[in-house]
Design a protein around this motif. Sequence first.
Motif, mmCIF file in Angstrom:
data_model
loop_
_atom_site.group_PDB
_atom_site.id
_atom_site.type_symbol
_atom_site.label_atom_id
_atom_site.label_comp_id
_atom_site.label_asym_id
_atom_site.label_seq_id
_atom_site.Cartn_x
_atom_site.Cartn_y
_atom_site.Cartn_z
ATOM 1 N N ASP A 1 42.864 38.826 39.291
ATOM 2 C CA ASP A 1 42.251 40.051 39.819
ATOM 3 C C ASP A 1 42.904 40.484 41.122
ATOM 4 O OD1 ASP A 1 40.516 40.317 37.717
ATOM 5 O OD2 ASP A 1 38.814 39.361 38.732
ATOM 6 N N VAL A 2 43.232 39.509 41.964
ATOM 7 C CA VAL A 2 43.892 39.828 43.241
ATOM 8 C C VAL A 2 45.276 40.418 42.983
ATOM 9 C CG1 VAL A 2 44.777 38.897 45.401
ATOM 10 C CG2 VAL A 2 42.612 38.041 44.463
ATOM 11 N N LEU A 3 46.011 39.801 42.066
ATOM 12 C CA LEU A 3 47.351 40.297 41.760
ATOM 13 C C LEU A 3 47.295 41.699 41.170
ATOM 14 C CD1 LEU A 3 49.175 37.162 40.274
ATOM 15 C CD2 LEU A 3 49.485 38.194 42.535
ATOM 16 N N ARG A 4 46.350 41.934 40.288
ATOM 17 C CA ARG A 4 46.251 43.270 39.684
ATOM 18 C C ARG A 4 45.882 44.316 40.739
ATOM 19 N NH1 ARG A 4 44.256 40.428 34.930
ATOM 20 N NH2 ARG A 4 45.885 40.651 33.326
ATOM 21 N N GLY A 5 45.068 43.915 41.711
ATOM 22 C CA GLY A 5 44.760 44.828 42.809
ATOM 23 C C GLY A 5 46.011 45.177 43.590
ATOM 24 N N ASP A 6 46.876 44.194 43.812
ATOM 25 C CA ASP A 6 48.130 44.442 44.521
ATOM 26 C C ASP A 6 49.051 45.323 43.684
ATOM 27 O OD1 ASP A 6 47.459 42.951 46.771
ATOM 28 O OD2 ASP A 6 48.141 41.084 45.868
ATOM 29 N N ALA A 7 49.096 45.081 42.370
ATOM 30 C CA ALA A 7 49.926 45.904 41.491
ATOM 31 C C ALA A 7 49.448 47.353 41.508
ATOM 32 C CB ALA A 7 49.907 45.353 40.068
#
Length: 212
Positions: A194-200
Amino acid sequence: MADIRNAQAFKALAAQTEAELLTRGLDVVSVAVTNVLAHNVTMVAERLGIQPRSALRYIEPAAVADQIAEASAVESEGAHAVHGVRPVRVDDRSACMPRWVCSRPLMALAQAVKYASNNGDTRTVQHAVDLIFEIGLAIGADRQDDTAGLPLGLLDEAAEIIERVAGRIETSGWSICPCGEDHGQNKADARVPDVLRGDADLVRKIRAKADQ
């Protein structure tokens, strides 16, 4: 095969193959194209019982480009070990942002490198590290204001890598520590996608501003 690589006909085939790859949106290092082409020439020469120079006439650049494109496709078996393949950047514009905003894609890419490295995906490691280096260059560039200009292609590639790693954590069992013993990494791994997708998503929003 060293002699055949120096032949003008071979070099012409290599140049044509690289051009074919560009039409497929792939920028492949010349040595990789040469190696694949040389392998094809050897196979044809051995199968037909002829000299490598004579085998050159049976090689189609488009077919060699197809082989490289198929082998380098992310979903192909063994693609994690393919190096020197990058998407062609057709848009030379840049998106300007405050330097501190660059910390988000930097941290996300660093996280992607850790996961890819720990789970044997050297291709993602190399690509992500290249992007981290590019972002560092942009941050360090001498500009009059406190902004950094990141190429749109870089942002596209960064978002794709970050998103792909998030998916691998969820669907392929990637772990920050795949040692086989549970010492809390499962909980950490569960929070990362979820954190990575937020960054993406942030990277894509920054990129979208260039089209406004």
